[in-house]
Scaffold this motif. Structure first.
Motif, PDB file in Angstrom:
ATOM      1  N   ALA A   1      -9.345  -4.400  -6.397  1.00 58.50           N
ATOM      2  CA  ALA A   1      -8.336  -3.512  -6.087  1.00 58.50           C
ATOM      3  C   ALA A   1      -7.136  -3.808  -4.493  1.00 58.50           C
ATOM      4  O   ALA A   1      -6.784  -3.626  -4.534  1.00 58.50           O
TER       5      ALA A   1
ATOM      6  N   GLY B   1      -4.093  -2.077  -8.513  1.00 59.89           N
ATOM      7  CA  GLY B   1      -5.046  -1.785  -8.379  1.00 59.89           C
ATOM      8  C   GLY B   1      -5.366  -1.088  -9.251  1.00 59.89           C
ATOM      9  O   GLY B   1      -7.046  -1.269 -10.008  1.00 59.89           O
TER      10      GLY B   1
ATOM     11  N   GLY C   1      -6.435   0.255  -3.689  1.00 60.83           N
ATOM     12  CA  GLY C   1      -5.079  -0.411  -4.025  1.00 60.83           C
ATOM     13  C   GLY C   1      -4.171   0.109  -2.475  1.00 60.83           C
ATOM     14  O   GLY C   1      -3.519  -1.515  -2.339  1.00 60.83           O
TER      15      GLY C   1
END
Length: 160
Positions: A10, A92, A109
């Motif tokens: 992620a 993510g 993310g």
């Protein structure tokens, strides 16, 4: 261990979003459609739908084209930076959803998007300076890294 690997991927997809905002959502959509990212019976299932993949792919190609234009604003101006944070967090979250870690993967993310935005801007600036102000070679290199790296991250999700 699975959670750590999911968060790492992620984070990496966030870095991709920092390089090219629409690449991260497009490649996770492709990954979901191809079965690399398990989104079946999860909130993110719609991401792997062919219409979603098509729309995100068109947006990705549009971004790759507009990035080459001389009037394209810096990725560090607020609208561009925020777009990268949103798409990095979203991509993510999609990866995290495959492992029921949506919220922590969203954060990873976003952090990756910050890193990718700043590192990508610095790399492109240095490559432009090394080429007498011509940043087009750096832009093409960054495009390749973003798209290739994004697909690699999406593919690696299938091994967790």
């Amino acid at each position: 261990m699975t959670q750590v690997l999911a968060l790492l991927l992620a984070l990496l997809i966030g870095v991709i979003a920092g390089l090219r905002a629409m690449t991260a959502p497009a490649v996770v959509a492709w990954g979901a459609m191809l079965g690399w990212i398990d989104v079946a019976d999860k909130w993110s299932e719609w991401v792997g739908h062919p219409i979603t993949v098509t729309v995100l792919s068109i947006l990705l190609v549009g971004e790759l084209i507009t990035d080459q234009l001389p009037k394209t604003p810096s990725r560090k101006v607020p609208p561009q930076f925020i777009a990268r944070l949103i798409t990095g967090g979203f991509a993510g979250a999609v990866i995290g959803s495959a492992f029921f870690h949506t919220f922590s993967a969203t954060g990873a993310g976003i952090v990756g998007a910050v890193l990718g935005t700043l590192a990508g801007a610095e790399l492109r600036s240095r490559l432009g300076a090394a080429n007498n102000g011509n940043d087009r070679p750096g832009a093409f290199l960054e495009d390749g890294i973003a798209v290739g790296g994004g697909f690699l991250v999406a593919f690696l999700v299938s091994f967790i």
